[in-house]
Design a protein around this motif. Structure first.
Motif, PDB file in Angstrom:
ATOM      1  N   LEU A 111      45.326 -18.164  28.010  1.00 16.70           N
ATOM      2  CA  LEU A 111      45.313 -19.617  28.021  1.00 16.70           C
ATOM      3  C   LEU A 111      45.568 -20.133  29.442  1.00 16.70           C
ATOM      4  N   ALA A 112      46.388 -19.400  30.179  1.00 17.72           N
ATOM      5  CA  ALA A 112      46.679 -19.805  31.559  1.00 17.72           C
ATOM      6  C   ALA A 112      45.393 -19.786  32.389  1.00 17.72           C
ATOM      7  N   ASP A 113      44.642 -18.713  32.290  1.00 15.05           N
ATOM      8  CA  ASP A 113      43.361 -18.639  32.999  1.00 15.05           C
ATOM      9  C   ASP A 113      42.421 -19.744  32.551  1.00 15.05           C
ATOM     10  N   ALA A 114      42.455 -20.036  31.255  1.00 14.74           N
ATOM     11  CA  ALA A 114      41.569 -21.070  30.727  1.00 14.74           C
ATOM     12  C   ALA A 114      41.882 -22.418  31.371  1.00 14.74           C
ATOM     13  N   ARG A 115      43.172 -22.696  31.528  1.00 18.24           N
ATOM     14  CA  ARG A 115      43.554 -23.951  32.181  1.00 18.24           C
ATOM     15  C   ARG A 115      43.021 -24.018  33.611  1.00 18.24           C
ATOM     16  N   LYS A 116      43.151 -22.913  34.300  1.00 17.92           N
ATOM     17  CA  LYS A 116      42.646 -22.870  35.683  1.00 17.92           C
ATOM     18  C   LYS A 116      41.127 -23.036  35.723  1.00 17.92           C
ATOM     19  N   MET A 117      40.476 -22.419  34.743  1.00 15.03           N
ATOM     20  CA  MET A 117      39.020 -22.523  34.703  1.00 15.03           C
ATOM     21  C   MET A 117      38.599 -23.975  34.524  1.00 15.03           C
ATOM     22  N   VAL A 118      39.289 -24.677  33.633  1.00 16.89           N
ATOM     23  CA  VAL A 118      38.978 -26.095  33.412  1.00 16.89           C
ATOM     24  C   VAL A 118      39.073 -26.858  34.734  1.00 16.89           C
ATOM     25  N   VAL A 121      36.245 -26.010  37.161  1.00 13.54           N
ATOM     26  CA  VAL A 121      34.979 -26.648  36.782  1.00 13.54           C
ATOM     27  C   VAL A 121      35.004 -28.129  37.180  1.00 13.54           C
ATOM     28  N   GLU A 122      36.158 -28.777  36.901  1.00 16.79           N
ATOM     29  CA  GLU A 122      36.271 -30.188  37.243  1.00 16.79           C
ATOM     30  C   GLU A 122      36.117 -30.415  38.757  1.00 16.79           C
ATOM     31  N   ALA A 123      36.591 -29.434  39.505  1.00 18.07           N
ATOM     32  CA  ALA A 123      36.569 -29.575  40.970  1.00 18.07           C
ATOM     33  C   ALA A 123      35.200 -29.238  41.574  1.00 18.07           C
ATOM     34  N   THR A 344      20.844 -29.184  25.264  1.00 17.24           N
ATOM     35  CA  THR A 344      22.243 -29.024  24.890  1.00 17.24           C
ATOM     36  C   THR A 344      22.670 -27.587  25.121  1.00 17.24           C
ATOM     37  N   TYR A 345      23.891 -27.411  25.560  1.00 10.94           N
ATOM     38  CA  TYR A 345      24.436 -26.059  25.751  1.00 10.94           C
ATOM     39  C   TYR A 345      25.957 -26.167  25.688  1.00 10.94           C
ATOM     40  N   PRO A 346      26.633 -25.068  25.381  1.00 10.61           N
ATOM     41  CA  PRO A 346      28.098 -25.108  25.289  1.00 10.61           C
ATOM     42  C   PRO A 346      28.701 -25.263  26.684  1.00 10.61           C
ATOM     43  N   THR A 347      29.746 -26.062  26.754  1.00  8.71           N
ATOM     44  CA  THR A 347      30.340 -26.419  28.042  1.00  8.71           C
ATOM     45  C   THR A 347      31.765 -25.893  28.166  1.00  8.71           C
ATOM     46  N   ILE A 348      32.390 -26.264  29.261  1.00 11.24           N
ATOM     47  CA  ILE A 348      33.785 -25.893  29.483  1.00 11.24           C
ATOM     48  C   ILE A 348      34.694 -26.425  28.369  1.00 11.24           C
ATOM     49  N   THR A 349      34.329 -27.580  27.813  1.00 14.87           N
ATOM     50  CA  THR A 349      35.117 -28.126  26.698  1.00 14.87           C
ATOM     51  C   THR A 349      35.076 -27.189  25.498  1.00 14.87           C
ATOM     52  N   ASP A 350      33.901 -26.690  25.211  1.00 15.41           N
ATOM     53  CA  ASP A 350      33.787 -25.741  24.098  1.00 15.41           C
ATOM     54  C   ASP A 350      34.598 -24.481  24.386  1.00 15.41           C
ATOM     55  N   GLY A 351      34.565 -24.061  25.639  1.00 17.63           N
ATOM     56  CA  GLY A 351      35.346 -22.883  26.012  1.00 17.63           C
ATOM     57  C   GLY A 351      36.831 -23.111  25.833  1.00 17.63           C
ATOM     58  N   TRP A 352      37.291 -24.272  26.254  1.00 16.79           N
ATOM     59  CA  TRP A 352      38.700 -24.614  26.115  1.00 16.79           C
ATOM     60  C   TRP A 352      39.108 -24.705  24.648  1.00 16.79           C
ATOM     61  N   ARG A 353      38.261 -25.315  23.834  1.00 17.50           N
ATOM     62  CA  ARG A 353      38.551 -25.410  22.398  1.00 17.50           C
ATOM     63  C   ARG A 353      38.643 -24.017  21.782  1.00 17.50           C
TER      64      ARG A 353
END
Lengths: 376, 376, 376, 376
Positions: A111-118, A121-123, A344-353
């Motif tokens: 989950l920690a890596d996932a937060r960093k990934m988000v 991506v935002e950056a 349409t394609y899965p995004t970082i939001t889908d990954g985070w979910r």
């Protein structure tokens, strides 16, 4: 129309999913694979790259990111197909150089890596695409459109399952090895590997988000360190309820992802092993079997079909639809315009979910399958 | 061989299950229906009895029990096919006169009545048969024998479901009315009406008992007083896990009871709507489709088949198998001998377990779907 | 309503179809079996009659016909379930005494006998019912009504097949013995035993008559004296075309009668082994799966259904529908009124057409599968 | 390993099969499309070539053959995907320059052209590949290997059918137009377009050749000049018998090619719309469902599978297998060695046999569906 220059991280010899990504990228002729760091050891990376005839072969992904970013004809996108624990480290290098990332699922191993990934991506100015490939199937798109159009009414019940049988006994080949190692795969076993696909498919078709869940996870095979069977009850925001079953120890099930959605006025049913068909069951009327590209195909499904009805498309075509929609988005991004309708394609939001889902399953199971809430 | 003289309580005009019991009793020519108190109102009881040409028609079941017990040619067995809340009061009258009882499920409408029923059966010399009819299907018997014979190894996972759709909208005909009235049906709606069948089928095939469960019950149709959808996670004694789904609001599902059982070396799958087939999925080998009375039929299935393979038998034949096995047991009881090998039917123990299941579901759901233990 | 007093000729121990007739007669409680000459040898006839607890047992059918005709409470109808070569001799005795005849198919073993049977029926006041039982299935009735109502347009193509596998190797049990003996079965083997069912089913559903055919018959098992596989091309009056395949040497086929009918605007498909479903395939629309007694059931199908949709009915229920419709007709005949709407059963005309079919197949095959015309 | 340089004749805008060939060639990355004469009119040829980004665009196939043959980096193989009547003229130009030909089926539009094609192939050093693509499906390969290995015994009966529905009504789009024009399509309509596939599939799996046949062909849609429905009885050399049905007017059938083969000890069944499965029905044992790349996959099927069992492959993958096996053969030819074990693709012989089949059907039908012998 020029093909998109693509690089690949991971996917060397003996890898399953790397070869799938390459075929998916090639199928509609929208990409050209020109560079790769196909393994975590330089020798294997070199050998695998040569076997594929890659123009540019790198020892590691960091080197590749740096050098490709400097080239005029450098890669525009990279496919990351390593084991889960390496997704973030690799993706970060490309995202910060604004190279689009097409990443295998689940998003990361922690989950920690996932937060960093988000944040990464935002950056970044680059696009991030997650290959929850089952959302590429035409009849899955068809189902989503029917739900969105109100054709089965307000949803009450979702039944989704993803049983396999390949881990019924202890296996020692490469695929099994890393997927059952929590250090590389993450805390979820079957929940992370396939449960996330089931969870994402339910979200994609219904448009609903899981609010809380109770998960009873087991590792039935002696010595296994991650779950190989998961029973999950779901509560969706808005009141719908669901059940999700994922298993890798269910003999006779090869890759039996299947979803059934029931609303106030009808139901829908789709199965990955028979993907060209969608059952629509309006209440009080005979069941209807809708076929890919056939009578009553909606545009959302027809646009991702290549051959006439009755000519089956399969897993690779569905996977290719993610790549080809990503290509549309990349071209649109390049040209500063909006992508075509329907892309349409899965995004970082889908990954985070998905990471939220795994985490909630593991937390619930650790508390004797108590109900837990998913973070937002 | 003389037919068994049978009486019936309930099952008058417009009743669904009464007619089913009568056909089931008649199919193999082991019973003769000679008396009845077919309705709770004397006029209807009389009219319904006359319509069937019953030799002896009674105004109520108590009168029938008293008079029939006095006759030399009085009934030897009675079928009780009333709504659930009347099962115990009726059964008691016959049990205490040592008249065999064939009772519809669930056992009663309350746990208190169920306890009394258990005692009444213990105090009686008569047999008590509960019509969990789905255990009468030949391929269900086949599956049980395969599990008992170790053909799929130690069981890990049980998936059982029983979706229907007839209560998707509010209904006001007779069947719907009493089945959604907690005073007549009991605290469980779909859990009591069909969830108990699913629970019993899982127990019958696997030989396992549920130790604890967590149940998330809903009444999706506005105004409905009992659950119409139930999601249940199961933990069996000995370590197997299960999921059970029952629903009456799943459009497209007519009577879709289905069970899948997975063990260490193989799986089994059976569906009520396609009842002449049983899938056997030994790990690492092709799936096998076993047919009723066909190649590799076991004796337990062949003895309850009437026609060759490929000539489908259905719901009524499966129901009749319960009646005919009960007939064997009644004749054996009459003659003071053990019944033939293979004779099997649901008993008071199954009824009690079913009531425990309903009670646990309702208790769990009331505690926000927490885990609860089943009483022994 | 008093039950019809029924006698039976043939159907003693080890017979398959006699037991089926008895269950079919009993299922809806419209008949009471009171007399029988169940075997061609008096000892067996007696033993079989006693085993069934028959009130009146006869040594032979002639004796039975004579004595029953004299009794006030004599049989009103007789079921003839002997091998084919005895149908006529038995039926004649009852027809001339105006006792209704329910006769197994095919009509007789020879065309000459068939002609005499037609005359005997014409000369009698009694009804003649032929048990082409597959026309009793509710969804077959449904299909017929849809065709008659023009729902698939003018018919162009009929595909009907009836493969089995039980004669793949030489068999020596009783059923196999007489059915492969031309003296008892007739000149047609698979064509007579099951091809006639396929032919009759096609006629029943489409309302069309075969004008000419070409038949390529084989006896694949060495030493077999009648065909065990038949390929037939059909031309119907009015221009429709068809193919008919019957086989008893097709491993994996238990009793796989199946029909597909295609018209100018749609198609229908039904399979005996999955009898509760009917596919309707309107051109240019999704396929629809129509279920017995379910959404959109027509009256013709609903009136011959006993239990709700999803509760499968099978072979015995379909067979019973022929018996119960015959009962309606017999009661109506007794009361001098027309039968209820919807009552239908195969008649002497169907029997005659079936004999024409067998004869044409055998004639064609003898002429190297040339086209031959069916007599009228 | 360098990709094979490929050219294409036909397959411009709006063509269906040209796009299929291009994907099939690309899927396994064995070909690179570098030249094309994609239409019979220069303008369209140019526009279509540009839309695909072809390096070298030609006005017509002759020009292309001449110029490519002169280039050092000229095409090594050409795909011919025109309407049937142009196959020969195009193929001849490339064959005489020893450029390998991959040609769509049927071979030609006339028997005369077919004879010339045979001679042209014999006179050339180049390979000739006919895209009877259904032989590329893994489970078809599996079936062939089982038959060859004697697993179902000597073959007795073959049932093959290929119904479609797209010509149920008159259609005026491009595909329909030329396929129903005898000048472009040939004398056979459905027989030529799809009957040849069915015929070839039967030959491929069984290894048997048709000796004679009787064909009853119809053009049901008013005004149609070629058959749209064909009923054919087959006699194979060696004694096996068969039936073949092809239709384009069977509503509900999209592309329903299906074959069943019955031998002395077992049967096999495969359906194109569900191509990842093969039923094996050994006599006297339960049916077995064999899956692509799954338990008990044979090498002949596994070598043409890309993804694990349960991940469906479809029409394009099967088509690609023909292309990839052809690539293996072309590389082997280039290197003067034998192709790898298992490499197989339809040849000129298969093309010739297909033309014999069409011719025999048309001749038989013209003689009122009499039996006719196929030329050798």
């Amino acid at each position: 129309m020029a093909r998109i220059r693509l690089g690949m991280v991971g996917g060397g010899k003996d890898a399953f999913i790397g070869a799938v990504h390459r075929i998916a990228a090639r199928l509609d002729d929208r990409y050209e694979l020109v560079a790769g760091a196909l393994s975590s050891t330089p020798e294997k990376a070199r050998a695998s790259g040569e076997a594929l005839g890659l123009p540019r072969i790198y020892d590691d992904f960091k080197q590749m990111a740096i050098r490709e970013a400097r080239r005029k004809d450098g890669i525009e996108a990279v496919a990351i197909v390593t084991p889960n624990h390496m997704h973030f480290a690799a993706a970060r290098e490309f995202l910060k150089r604004d190279i689009h990332v097409i990443c295998d699922k689940p998003l990361t191993s922690t989950l920690a890596d996932a937060r960093k990934m988000v944040k990464a991506v935002e950056a970044s100015k680059a696009l991030f695409v997650l290959t929850h490939n089952y959302t590429g199937y035409p009849m899955v798109r068809h189902a989503r459109e029917m739900v969105a159009g109100g054709e089965i009414g307000k949803i009450r019940v979702v039944q989704v399952e993803y049983p396999q049988d390949w881990l019924t006994v202890e296996q020692d080949f490469k695929q099994a090895e890393w997927r059952t190692d929590p250090a590389r795969s993450g805390a979820g076993g079957s929940t992370g590997d396939i449960g996330t696909h089931a969870h994402n498919l339910a979200r994609f078709i219904t448009g609903l988000e899981v609010e809380s869940l109770a998960a009873d996870l087991d590792a039935f095979v002696p010595g296994r360190q991650v779950d190989d069977n998961g029973h999950v009850m779901l509560r969706f925001r808005g009141g719908a309820k669901g059940m999700l079953w994922c298993s890798q120890v269910a003999p006779g099930n090869e890759n039996a992802l299947r979803i059934r959605v029931y609303g106030e006025t009808g139901g829908l049913e789709w199965a990955q092993e028979d993907p060209n068909y969608l059952w629509h069951t309006p209440f009080g009327e005979p069941k209807r079997l809708i076929t890919r590209n056939g009578a009553s195909a909606v545009e959302a499904a027809a646009r991702v079909s290549r051959v006439p009805p009755g000519h089956p498309e399969g897993y690779l075509e569905g996977f290719a639809n993610i790549y080809s929609d990503a290509a549309e988005a990349i071209i649109a991004h390049r040209n500063g315009r909006a992508p075509d309708d329907g892309v349409t394609y899965p995004t970082i939001t889908d990954g985070w979910r998905g990471m939220q889902f795994i985490d909630a399953c593991v937390r619930s199971s650790a508390r004797d399958a108590a109900w837990v809430t998913l973070a937002d």
